[in-house]
Write a protein that holds these residues in place. Structure first.
Motif, short mmCIF file in Angstrom:
data_model
loop_
_atom_site.label_atom_id
_atom_site.label_comp_id
_atom_site.label_asym_id
_atom_site.label_seq_id
_atom_site.Cartn_x
_atom_site.Cartn_y
_atom_site.Cartn_z
N ASN A 156 7.86 6.95 10.51
CA ASN A 156 7.65 5.79 11.24
C ASN A 156 6.30 5.14 10.41
O ASN A 156 5.79 3.82 10.83
CB ASN A 156 6.99 6.02 12.63
CG ASN A 156 6.03 6.95 12.77
OD1 ASN A 156 5.54 7.56 11.66
ND2 ASN A 156 5.29 6.87 13.99
N ASN A 157 6.09 5.74 9.32
CA ASN A 157 5.00 5.10 8.61
C ASN A 157 5.92 4.30 7.43
O ASN A 157 6.45 4.74 6.66
CB ASN A 157 4.18 6.30 7.71
CG ASN A 157 2.88 5.68 7.18
OD1 ASN A 157 2.97 4.54 6.54
ND2 ASN A 157 2.06 6.36 6.52
N HIS A 158 5.78 2.94 7.54
CA HIS A 158 6.49 2.21 6.90
C HIS A 158 5.90 2.14 5.43
O HIS A 158 6.41 1.21 4.38
CB HIS A 158 6.58 0.91 7.59
CG HIS A 158 7.33 0.84 8.70
ND1 HIS A 158 8.55 1.27 8.80
CD2 HIS A 158 6.88 0.67 10.02
CE1 HIS A 158 9.00 1.50 10.09
NE2 HIS A 158 7.81 0.94 10.74
N ASN A 159 4.83 2.53 4.90
CA ASN A 159 4.10 2.39 3.89
C ASN A 159 4.52 3.45 2.85
O ASN A 159 4.41 3.58 1.57
CB ASN A 159 2.70 2.51 3.85
CG ASN A 159 2.13 1.18 4.41
OD1 ASN A 159 2.45 0.13 4.14
ND2 ASN A 159 1.15 1.22 5.04
N ILE A 160 5.43 4.54 3.33
CA ILE A 160 5.62 5.54 2.38
C ILE A 160 6.71 5.31 1.68
O ILE A 160 7.80 4.59 2.23
CB ILE A 160 6.23 6.80 3.56
CG1 ILE A 160 4.82 7.62 4.28
CG2 ILE A 160 6.68 7.91 2.46
CD1 ILE A 160 5.25 8.66 5.12
N VAL A 161 6.82 5.70 0.42
CA VAL A 161 7.63 5.27 -0.73
C VAL A 161 8.29 6.73 -1.20
O VAL A 161 9.30 6.32 -1.98
CB VAL A 161 7.20 4.46 -1.72
CG1 VAL A 161 6.68 3.03 -1.09
CG2 VAL A 161 5.95 5.19 -2.52
N ALA A 162 7.71 7.78 -0.99
CA ALA A 162 8.51 8.83 -1.84
C ALA A 162 7.87 10.20 -1.29
O ALA A 162 6.80 10.20 -0.45
CB ALA A 162 8.06 8.89 -3.30
N VAL A 163 8.38 11.29 -1.57
CA VAL A 163 8.07 12.64 -1.15
C VAL A 163 8.30 13.29 -2.68
O VAL A 163 9.21 13.36 -3.33
CB VAL A 163 9.19 13.37 -0.18
CG1 VAL A 163 8.73 14.72 -0.08
CG2 VAL A 163 9.17 12.65 1.21
N MET A 164 7.08 13.92 -2.93
CA MET A 164 6.83 14.59 -4.33
C MET A 164 6.60 16.17 -4.18
O MET A 164 5.52 16.32 -3.22
CB MET A 164 5.60 14.03 -5.15
CG MET A 164 5.57 14.59 -6.48
SD MET A 164 4.27 13.71 -7.19
CE MET A 164 4.30 14.13 -8.97
N ASN A 191 0.89 -1.21 0.07
CA ASN A 191 -0.07 0.12 -0.02
C ASN A 191 1.03 1.06 0.04
O ASN A 191 0.77 1.97 0.91
CB ASN A 191 -0.86 -0.23 1.39
CG ASN A 191 -1.98 1.23 1.25
OD1 ASN A 191 -2.38 1.69 -0.07
ND2 ASN A 191 -2.28 1.54 2.45
N PRO A 192 1.50 1.64 -1.13
CA PRO A 192 2.66 2.60 -1.10
C PRO A 192 1.87 3.89 -1.12
O PRO A 192 0.90 4.31 -1.44
CB PRO A 192 3.35 2.52 -2.55
CG PRO A 192 2.33 1.49 -3.20
CD PRO A 192 1.54 0.70 -2.49
N VAL A 193 2.53 4.82 -0.22
CA VAL A 193 2.08 6.24 0.08
C VAL A 193 3.09 7.29 -0.23
O VAL A 193 4.44 6.98 0.05
CB VAL A 193 1.93 6.44 1.52
CG1 VAL A 193 1.28 7.78 1.97
CG2 VAL A 193 1.01 5.34 2.21
N ILE A 194 2.49 8.21 -0.82
CA ILE A 194 3.43 9.42 -1.34
C ILE A 194 3.20 10.58 -0.63
O ILE A 194 1.97 11.02 -0.39
CB ILE A 194 3.33 9.56 -2.73
CG1 ILE A 194 3.71 8.33 -3.56
CG2 ILE A 194 4.26 10.90 -3.23
CD1 ILE A 194 3.46 8.57 -5.21
N LEU A 195 4.08 11.25 0.09
CA LEU A 195 3.88 12.54 0.65
C LEU A 195 4.05 13.64 -0.36
O LEU A 195 4.98 13.87 -1.08
CB LEU A 195 4.93 12.80 1.73
CG LEU A 195 5.23 12.05 2.97
CD1 LEU A 195 6.17 12.33 3.74
CD2 LEU A 195 3.81 11.60 3.72
N THR A 196 3.09 14.47 -0.37
CA THR A 196 3.09 15.86 -1.27
C THR A 196 2.56 17.04 -0.24
O THR A 196 2.18 16.72 0.67
CB THR A 196 2.11 15.52 -2.20
OG1 THR A 196 0.68 15.52 -1.98
CG2 THR A 196 2.26 14.44 -3.16
#
Length: 383
Positions: free
Chosen positions: A170-178, A117-122
């Protein structure tokens, strides 16, 4: 009766010709384009080099498909990768498509690391496009209104706040910062000098990809070919469009290192992306920027324009934000009416919230800058 869908609200003018920083309407009236077609025609309208490249290529070959080698595409890919210190590139037709490719790369990165469940921070108040994935990535409820359910999963954090990113480690689903190196559509918001450096450090420590959306800031707009070069960093993924084609539709998603190996045959594609015409045009854009010392000129014109705008004697201006020829004049009151008022004075600008946004062509002269300064002064005096 108009047969066009009503998703635009065009101003009451139709342009039929352009040259340099000017557009001419159906009545023969000339307008100074201080918006560059929303940051697109950096080299001005109908630049002779660009026109010649388009004409020459149109007479030779417009399109094959990406099932075959395209010489200009391969040349442009090498040129961009060397300029940006990246490894490879996927060509699309717009900034939204380039960002769509970046999002897919981020998801592939997640799945390659067993993240289902990949998550991206924007960032809040960002803008990444209007496809379903890119408007979902955009941290602006107005852009998203009416299109739910959105594409998941994106988490919005405050721009220019490293702690807001650090809080998600600490959120292990995060995969990227955009991120955009400078937020353009929300009003030219320039972060602290070391913001991107700190974000990159967090990404590297957590095996996240750093995706930089330079659709608006790239190709010389800020005085560097790419805005992140001010930080002396290299992102994992870099997206470009707008100024790369000077009006011809082209987008590019560049990748480096682990991100560069994730798109494999069958995972992504574009019928028109990277065709001979657009790639030949983009090569001419890069040639002209280099030959005409455009980047140095952008820095000089930033100083000239900002100095002139700061000299306007009014208490209505609370701040002037800029980097290169991305400029926002923040006011202490609503200024929506200035859009049409400027049009009446034959000046094309943009209004974002309570700010006047200027994206003039990178070739703008001091005389043309004076017109902008004087007209803005007149507009503010009448506000």
């Amino acid at each position: 009766m108009s047969y066009l869908m009503s998703n635009y609200a065009p101003l009451e003018v139709t342009f039929v010709k352009g040259k340099g920083c000017y557009l001419t309407d159906t009545q023969g009236e000339k307008y100074l384009d201080a918006l560059s077609g929303v940051g697109v025609v950096g080299l001005g309208h109908c630049h002779p080099n660009i026109t010649a490249a388009i004409q020459m290529q149109a007479a030779e070959l417009l399109h094959t498909s990406n099932w075959y080698h395209i010489a200009h595409q391969e040349t442009l890919a090498e040129r961009l990768c060397k300029l940006a210190d990246m490894d490879n590139v996927f060509f699309a037709n717009s900034g939204a498509e380039a960002n769509e490719a970046a999002i897919k790369i981020a998801r592939l990165h997640g799945h390659a690391n067993q993240i289902t469940n990949p998550v991206i921070l924007t960032a809040n108040q960002s803008f990444h496009g209007r496809t379903m994935a890119t408007l979902s990535a955009t941290g602006n409820a107005k852009v998203q209104a009416g299109f739910s359910p959105l594409v998941s999963e994106f988490i919005y954090i405050d721009f220019n706040d490293v702690s807001a990113i650090q809080a998600h480690t600490n959120n292990h689903n995060i995969v990227a910062v955009m991120l955009e190196p400078i937020q353009g559509e929300s009003g030219v918001h320039v972060p602290k000098d070391d913001y991107l450096n700190q974000v990159q450090s967090i990404c590297q420590a957590n095996n996240w990809l750093l995706i930089l959306d330079e659709v608006q800031t790239g190709i010389g707009r800020t005085g560097k070919l790419f805005a992140h070069q001010y930080n002396h960093i290299t992102p994992d993924v870099l997206t470009l469009a707008k100024g790369l084609g000077n009006g011809v539709p082209i987008g590019a998603c560049l990748a480096k290192g682990k991100a560069a190996t994730l798109l494999t045959p069958g995972t992504h594609g574009s019928t028109f992306g990277g065709n001979p015409l657009v790639c030949k045009t983009a090569l001419s854009v890069l040639d002209t920027i280099e030959q005409d010392n455009i980047l140095e000129h952008v820095i000089q014109m930033n100083e000239y324009l900002v100095s002139g705008l700061q000299s306007i004697a009014t208490d209505k201006v609370t701040e002037i934000r800029s980097k290169g020829l991305m400029i926002a004049i923040q006011l202490n009151q609503d200024c929506t009416e200035l859009l049409n008022a400027a049009l009446q004075k034959k000046l094309l600008i943009n209004i974002t919230g309570r700010s006047i946004r200027l994206l003039p062509p990178l070739i703008i002269s001091q005389a043309e800058a004076d017109i902008i300064i004087n007209t803005i002064n007149e507009l503010l005096s009448a506000l």
